[in-house]
Design a protein around this motif. Structure first.
Motif, short mmCIF file in Angstrom:
data_model
loop_
_atom_site.label_atom_id
_atom_site.label_comp_id
_atom_site.label_asym_id
_atom_site.label_seq_id
_atom_site.Cartn_x
_atom_site.Cartn_y
_atom_site.Cartn_z
N PHE A 1 0.87 -1.18 0.00
CA PHE A 1 0.00 0.00 0.00
C PHE A 1 0.90 1.23 0.00
CE2 PHE A 1 -2.60 -3.39 1.71
CZ PHE A 1 -3.81 -3.19 1.07
N LEU A 2 0.96 1.91 -1.13
CA LEU A 2 1.85 3.05 -1.31
C LEU A 2 1.16 4.31 -0.81
CD1 LEU A 2 3.18 2.14 -4.86
CD2 LEU A 2 3.92 1.30 -2.62
N LYS A 3 1.68 4.89 0.26
CA LYS A 3 1.00 5.98 0.96
C LYS A 3 1.58 7.35 0.66
CE LYS A 3 -0.45 4.95 5.10
NZ LYS A 3 -0.49 4.58 6.54
N ALA A 4 2.83 7.42 0.23
CA ALA A 4 3.45 8.70 -0.13
C ALA A 4 4.51 8.43 -1.19
CB ALA A 4 4.06 9.38 1.08
N LEU A 5 4.41 9.14 -2.31
CA LEU A 5 5.30 8.91 -3.44
C LEU A 5 5.96 10.21 -3.87
CD1 LEU A 5 2.96 6.66 -5.61
CD2 LEU A 5 4.72 5.92 -4.01
N ASP A 6 7.22 10.10 -4.27
CA ASP A 6 7.96 11.22 -4.83
C ASP A 6 7.81 11.14 -6.35
OD1 ASP A 6 9.67 13.27 -5.38
OD2 ASP A 6 11.49 12.20 -4.83
N LEU A 7 6.94 11.95 -6.90
CA LEU A 7 6.61 11.90 -8.33
C LEU A 7 7.59 12.76 -9.13
CD1 LEU A 7 4.49 11.01 -10.52
CD2 LEU A 7 3.33 13.18 -10.04
N TYR A 8 8.32 12.14 -10.06
CA TYR A 8 9.26 12.94 -10.84
C TYR A 8 9.02 12.88 -12.34
CZ TYR A 8 11.77 8.46 -11.18
OH TYR A 8 12.10 7.15 -11.39
N GLU A 9 8.21 11.96 -12.83
CA GLU A 9 7.87 12.00 -14.26
C GLU A 9 6.60 11.21 -14.53
OE1 GLU A 9 8.05 9.44 -16.73
OE2 GLU A 9 9.30 7.89 -15.84
N VAL A 10 5.91 11.61 -15.59
CA VAL A 10 4.74 10.90 -16.09
C VAL A 10 4.93 10.75 -17.59
CG1 VAL A 10 2.24 10.82 -16.29
CG2 VAL A 10 3.29 11.91 -14.29
N SER A 11 4.97 9.51 -18.06
CA SER A 11 5.28 9.23 -19.45
C SER A 11 4.05 8.81 -20.25
CB SER A 11 6.31 8.09 -19.55
OG SER A 11 7.58 8.51 -19.16
N VAL A 12 4.11 9.09 -21.54
CA VAL A 12 3.18 8.50 -22.49
C VAL A 12 3.79 7.17 -22.89
CG1 VAL A 12 2.10 8.72 -24.76
CG2 VAL A 12 2.39 10.75 -23.31
N VAL A 13 3.03 6.09 -22.76
CA VAL A 13 3.62 4.76 -22.95
C VAL A 13 2.72 3.84 -23.76
CG1 VAL A 13 4.89 4.84 -20.77
CG2 VAL A 13 2.59 3.87 -20.81
N SER A 14 3.35 2.80 -24.31
CA SER A 14 2.62 1.66 -24.86
C SER A 14 2.69 0.58 -23.80
CB SER A 14 3.26 1.19 -26.17
OG SER A 14 4.61 0.83 -25.96
N ILE A 15 1.66 -0.23 -23.70
CA ILE A 15 1.54 -1.19 -22.60
C ILE A 15 2.71 -2.16 -22.55
CG2 ILE A 15 0.13 -3.02 -21.60
CD1 ILE A 15 -0.99 -0.22 -21.30
N GLY A 16 3.05 -2.79 -23.69
CA GLY A 16 4.09 -3.81 -23.69
C GLY A 16 5.42 -3.31 -23.14
N ALA A 17 5.88 -2.16 -23.64
CA ALA A 17 7.17 -1.63 -23.21
C ALA A 17 7.14 -1.30 -21.73
CB ALA A 17 7.53 -0.39 -24.02
N ASN A 18 6.04 -0.74 -21.26
CA ASN A 18 5.97 -0.37 -19.85
C ASN A 18 5.95 -1.58 -18.95
OD1 ASN A 18 5.52 1.74 -17.77
ND2 ASN A 18 3.68 0.55 -17.42
N GLU A 19 5.27 -2.65 -19.35
CA GLU A 19 5.24 -3.85 -18.53
C GLU A 19 6.64 -4.41 -18.32
OE1 GLU A 19 2.53 -6.41 -20.53
OE2 GLU A 19 0.81 -5.76 -19.34
N ASN A 20 7.47 -4.38 -19.36
CA ASN A 20 8.83 -4.89 -19.22
C ASN A 20 9.62 -4.05 -18.23
OD1 ASN A 20 8.38 -6.90 -21.10
ND2 ASN A 20 9.08 -5.67 -22.82
N ALA A 21 9.49 -2.74 -18.31
CA ALA A 21 10.22 -1.87 -17.39
C ALA A 21 9.73 -2.07 -15.97
CB ALA A 21 10.03 -0.40 -17.81
N THR A 22 8.43 -2.25 -15.81
CA THR A 22 7.86 -2.40 -14.47
C THR A 22 8.35 -3.66 -13.80
OG1 THR A 22 5.88 -1.20 -15.14
CG2 THR A 22 5.71 -2.57 -13.18
N ILE A 23 8.39 -4.77 -14.52
CA ILE A 23 8.81 -6.02 -13.91
C ILE A 23 10.21 -5.91 -13.32
CG2 ILE A 23 9.48 -8.40 -14.45
CD1 ILE A 23 7.18 -8.40 -16.50
#
Length: 227
Positions: free
Chosen positions: A133-155
């Protein structure tokens, strides 16, 4: 704070697109609900501190293409939390090639996802389910993404973040860290380079005595590094 880059799973949420100015609006992430594919739930209010800091500094999170820092495609004009999640309003830079490409992809519906890049400040873990449960985050970027590429980075990034959490729990329990675990902690939480972490691990762990003493020494060492 866990000094660990993490990219959230993409949210298919582009709400509006201005064909003339390149301005658009969408959700970078949503609150609550079921855990995402990485076992995370972002709690309402998680961005409040970070957004307040951006406002006081006159800054905004960066806008990248596919979380690539070398590929800025525009700028965010506004960021705020509402009942749904993190609502972003931005403007693509149509004077650069990548901005025009992103515009065309969004306009034609080839992609319609946004994904956040952040560091974790505060969190709780349900040990029974493994949900973070993520309660406080340091937000530094928001990207426009395609699902496949983002899933690989997330894993990749999620595995690293959770490995660091497991190591910290082992340390709190008074268990001795292996050299590899110590290196992981230095690189993930303190930003050491590979060579710096390897050297520090060898020097610090060499000749350590009992496991409990080594764990105490390690905690003291990390606290000193953090200042």
């Amino acid at each position: 704070m866990i000094a660990m880059h993490k990219d959230a799973a993409a949210v298919l949420s582009i709400k509006e697109m201005d064909d003339v100015t390149g301005e658009f609006e969408g959700y970078g992430s949503t609150f609550g609900g079921e855990p995402d594919s990485d076992g995370d739930v972002i709690v309402a209010g998680a961005y409040a501190e970070s957004l307040a800091e951006h406002k006081s500094k006159g800054t905004m999170p960066k806008m990248f293409w596919q979380h690539d820092r070398d590929k800025p495609i525009g700028k965010w004009l506004d960021a705020k939390e509402d009942d749904t999640g993190l609502l972003m309003r931005g403007k693509l830079n149509l004077d650069v090639e990548r901005g025009r490409e992103a515009y065309e992809h969004l306009k034609h519906g080839d992609i319609d996802g946004l994904s956040i890049g952040y560091r974790i400040r505060k969190y709780e873990v349900d040990t029974e389910t493994g949900t973070w449960f993520l309660k406080a985050l340091d937000l530094y970027e928001v990207s426009v993404v395609s699902i496949g590429a983002n899933e690989n980075a997330t894993i990749t990034s999620v595995k690293a973040a959770k490995e660091a959490h497991e190591i910290m729990e082992k340390l709190r329990a008074g268990d001795r860290l292996t050299e590899r675990e110590f290196e992981t902690l230095l690189k993930g939480s303190l930003g050491f380079s590979n060579s710096q972490a390897e050297r520090a691990a060898r020097v610090h762990l060499k000749g350590s005595g009992e496991p409990a003493d080594a764990a105490h020494e390690t905690r003291s060492f990390l606290e000193a590094l953090r200042g």
